[in-house]
Design a protein around this motif. Structure first.
Motif, short mmCIF file in Angstrom:
data_model
loop_
_atom_site.label_atom_id
_atom_site.label_comp_id
_atom_site.label_asym_id
_atom_site.label_seq_id
_atom_site.Cartn_x
_atom_site.Cartn_y
_atom_site.Cartn_z
N THR A 231 0.81 -1.29 0.03
CA THR A 231 -0.07 -0.20 -0.04
C THR A 231 0.84 1.34 0.06
OG1 THR A 231 -1.66 -1.20 1.06
CG2 THR A 231 -2.10 1.20 1.10
N PRO A 232 1.83 1.49 1.06
CA PRO A 232 2.70 2.52 0.80
C PRO A 232 3.42 2.65 -0.35
CG PRO A 232 3.04 1.19 2.72
CD PRO A 232 2.23 0.58 1.88
N LEU A 233 3.94 1.51 -1.05
CA LEU A 233 4.60 1.52 -2.31
C LEU A 233 3.72 1.99 -3.26
CD1 LEU A 233 6.85 -1.65 -2.46
CD2 LEU A 233 7.39 0.66 -2.21
N ARG A 234 2.65 1.90 -3.38
CA ARG A 234 1.50 1.93 -4.54
C ARG A 234 1.28 3.41 -4.25
NH1 ARG A 234 -3.36 -0.99 -3.66
NH2 ARG A 234 -2.25 -2.78 -4.16
N VAL A 235 1.27 4.15 -2.97
CA VAL A 235 1.12 5.38 -2.83
C VAL A 235 2.32 6.13 -3.47
CG1 VAL A 235 0.81 7.21 -1.23
CG2 VAL A 235 -0.47 5.22 -0.85
N ALA A 236 3.25 5.55 -3.07
CA ALA A 236 4.70 6.46 -3.45
C ALA A 236 4.64 6.24 -5.12
CB ALA A 236 5.89 5.42 -3.08
N ALA A 237 4.13 5.02 -5.85
CA ALA A 237 4.32 4.92 -7.21
C ALA A 237 3.40 6.16 -7.67
CB ALA A 237 3.98 3.76 -7.31
N GLU A 238 2.11 6.09 -7.15
CA GLU A 238 0.85 7.11 -7.69
C GLU A 238 1.45 8.29 -7.69
OE1 GLU A 238 -2.62 3.92 -6.77
OE2 GLU A 238 -2.62 5.98 -5.48
N THR A 239 2.06 8.75 -6.40
CA THR A 239 2.41 10.18 -6.09
C THR A 239 3.50 10.62 -7.12
OG1 THR A 239 2.26 9.74 -3.76
CG2 THR A 239 3.10 11.64 -4.40
N SER A 240 4.65 9.47 -7.63
CA SER A 240 5.60 10.01 -8.38
C SER A 240 5.00 10.01 -9.67
CB SER A 240 6.82 8.91 -8.43
OG SER A 240 6.43 7.68 -8.58
N GLN A 241 4.01 9.44 -10.03
CA GLN A 241 3.32 9.59 -11.27
C GLN A 241 2.77 10.76 -11.55
OE1 GLN A 241 0.77 6.50 -11.90
NE2 GLN A 241 1.99 5.37 -13.41
N LYS A 242 2.08 10.98 -10.54
CA LYS A 242 1.58 12.64 -10.60
C LYS A 242 2.51 13.85 -10.73
CE LYS A 242 -2.52 11.60 -7.77
NZ LYS A 242 -3.08 11.52 -6.26
N LEU A 243 3.78 13.39 -9.93
CA LEU A 243 4.73 14.40 -9.85
C LEU A 243 5.40 14.55 -11.34
CD1 LEU A 243 6.36 16.29 -7.83
CD2 LEU A 243 8.27 14.41 -7.94
N ALA A 244 5.55 13.26 -11.91
CA ALA A 244 6.12 13.23 -13.32
C ALA A 244 5.27 14.02 -14.17
CB ALA A 244 6.29 11.92 -13.44
N SER A 245 3.81 13.87 -13.93
CA SER A 245 3.04 14.80 -14.90
C SER A 245 2.74 15.97 -14.77
CB SER A 245 1.78 13.93 -14.97
OG SER A 245 1.20 13.98 -13.71
#
Ligand code: ADP
Length: 550
Positions: A231-245
């Protein structure tokens, strides 16, 4: 809910499992844990079942051997103590012995068979057996052993058939008894292993149920544990995706002191510094843009005055001394170039500031090309170039901003004349259902691959010392590229040294549509030096398929 009905169809399951396997770390971990623990549980289960089965058999065997030994001894004592002499007495004696064996051995299956090879006797009772359906189970090997050894017990595993034709595993124990007057008899007692078998079955069922329950438990535990990590990894992945976009405000919640919290903290730190650097750069770039724009605006007023004064001098140049007259002419052309440069600078700073508004209207590109050719015809003639228009298609209107497209055309045709070395310049217009394309082909100097890579750069010129006829500023293609990109179009180039160049502008027919292909091929159909030909990048669009044609 389409998702649910999709899941319900069994033929979709393999695909869904494959998709889940690829996309879900949690699914993968749970599947692997359950599969591995399933194998381990199976191995342990098989081992336990085999060893319990063996143990049950061995203990039943020793019990059986003990019981049969006791029963045989008791029967032998009974037989030994008898003084029967005639046939009936011996018969009765043997029946009594059999009954006592049955009672002592708790088995109803008893067979008494006269050992073959003895003298025939009229008093000897006939063979008798209560084996019923299982009569055939006494093996020849067992019989031979029993016949050859007096006083020893032998056993054999068999399958017993009950009266109702059901089969159970069993043991047949054989030994010899001696009947007075009648001689030696083989005695066989069969014992059922039904109880042991039922116990084993029960144990196996229990092991099976426990194994399945354990696998489910392991699956559930792994799922929960992995969820904690994933779950925290998924949050981290989603957050970095948003940051990248481009969403620079997003952060990962920081909780606790563990490795996930450390990851969150360092990620957030990285996002903070990224955000502040991007802000600083954006501020800087805004300052620069504003500076260029302000300077250009500020220069306009004095330039207008200079221009007016220059025009006055230019008009009176005939009355000046020849040297002064030439100075007045020079001033006039340079002021004109200055004005051009200033308007190009203002245009590009408008693009940089993102404040460009398209004024699209249905436009006929062939007419635009004709206009541009007409306005440049005198320049072409002065250079000795022939300007030709080839328009098999493109007469239908496209939604474009005519002022910008005219500017692109003017620039491309102007460049082609300037670098065309007096050879023919061909302007082609063609279209298909989705796009309109316009290509300007010259047969002049051409450019090398290295030069093509820079052709859309601001202020870049292949040969800065080359004499300029129409006062290009070095911003022409940079602005043209912006003009194409603001239309969602492509501006691409093919060029080969000595063979000339071809610039192709492709625009979607409908404003905002996405281009897939261009109606005009690039490199041009008449390009011969294929091996050395280069395809310049439009900068804003990839060439579909990575190929040389669209
Ligand atoms: P300008 O024409 O004002 O110098 P451009 O941005 O239009 O600026 O062009 C940049 C450079 O690209 C030119 O100076 C020239 O070296 C090169 N170039 C453009 N078009 C052609 C062409 N058709 N053939 C050869 N070189 C070209």
């Amino acid at each position: 809910m389409p998702q649910l009905t999709y899941w319900r169809r069994p033929r979709n399951w393999p695909r869904l499992v494959r998709a889940s396997w690829r996309s879900s770390l949690q699914f993968r971990t749970v599947t692997i844990s359950v599969a591995l623990s399933g194998v381990a549980i199976l191995l342990v289960g098989v081992y336990m079942s085999a060893s319990i089965g063996n143990d049950l058999f061995q203990s039943r065997l020793s019990q059986v051997l003990l019981e049969s030994d006791r029963a045989t001894s008791a029967a032998q004592s009974l037989l030994d103590s008898s003084d029967a002499t005639d046939r009936v007495q011996v018969q009765n004696l043997l029946s009594a012995a059999r009954t006592s064996i049955s009672a002592a051995s708790s088995s109803r299956l008893v067979a008494v068979l006269r050992v073959p090879g003895q003298d025939s006797s009229t008093v000897a009772p006939l063979d008798s057996s209560t084996f019923g359906q299982s009569t055939g189970v006494i093996g020849a090997e067992l019989r031979t052993e029993v016949q050859a050894n007096i006083g020893d017990q032998f056993w054999q595993s068999v399958t017993l058939t009950g009266d109702d034709a059901t089969t159970v595993p069993g043991i047949v124990v054989g030994s010899q008894i001696t009947v007075p007057v009648a001689g030696r008899y083989e005695l066989y007692i069969a014992y059922s292993l039904k109880d042991a078998e039922e116990t084993l079955l029960f144990v196996q069922q229990t092991l099976g149920v426990a194994g399945v329950a354990l696998m489910l438990l392991i699956g559930a535990v792994t799922w929960i544990v992995v969820r904690f990590v994933v779950t925290p990894l998924r949050v981290a992945a989603e957050t970095s995706q948003k940051l990248a976009s481009g969403d620079l405000e997003v952060r990962i919640p920081e909780k606790g002191e563990d490795v996930i919290a450390t990851l969150a903290r360092s990620f957030n730190g990285m996002a903070d510094s990224l955000q502040s650097q991007i802000r600083a750069l954006a501020d800087l770039s805004e300052v620069q843009q504003r500076f260029v724009s302000d300077v250009s605006h500020e220069l306009r007023t004095p330039l207008t005055t200079i221009r007016l004064a220059g025009d006055v001098l230019y008009d009176q140049r005939a009355s000046f001394a020849p040297a002064t007259g030439r100075t007045a002419e020079l001033l006039h052309t340079q002021v004109e170039r200055f004005e051009l440069l200033l308007s190009d600078l203002l245009e590009i700073s408008r693009y940089d500031a993102g404040s460009v508004e398209l004024e699209s209207e249905p436009t006929n590109l062939v007419y635009l090309a004709e206009d541009a050719i007409d306005s440049l015809r005198s320049l072409a003639e002065s250079k000795g170039s022939d300007l030709r228009l080839v328009a098999p298609g493109g007469y239908l209107n496209a939604d474009v901003d005519p002022r910008r497209i005219r500017r692109v055309l003017h620039n491309l045709i102007g460049n082609a004349i300037e670098h065309g070395e007096g050879k023919t310049v061909v302007v082609s217009v063609d279209s298909d259902a989705n796009a309109v394309a316009l290509a300007v082909r010259d047969y002049g100097l051409g450019m090398s691959q290295a030069e093509v890579a820079h052709v859309f750069d601001r202020f870049w010129r292949a040969d800065p010392s080359r004499q300029r006829t129409i006062g290009g500023t070095g911003l022409g293609l940079a602005i043209s590229r912006e003009d194409a990109s603001v239309h969602n179009g492509w501006l691409q180039v093919w060029s080969s040294p000595g063979e000339g160049s071809c610039f192709r502008l492709t625009l979607p027919r409908v404003a905002g549509a996405v281009l897939q292909a261009s109606p005009i091929p690039l490199p041009p159909a008449d390009a011969t030096a294929d091996a050395t030909a280069v395809l310049g990048d439009a900068g804003q669009m990839p060439v579909p398929g990575g190929g040389r044609h669209d």
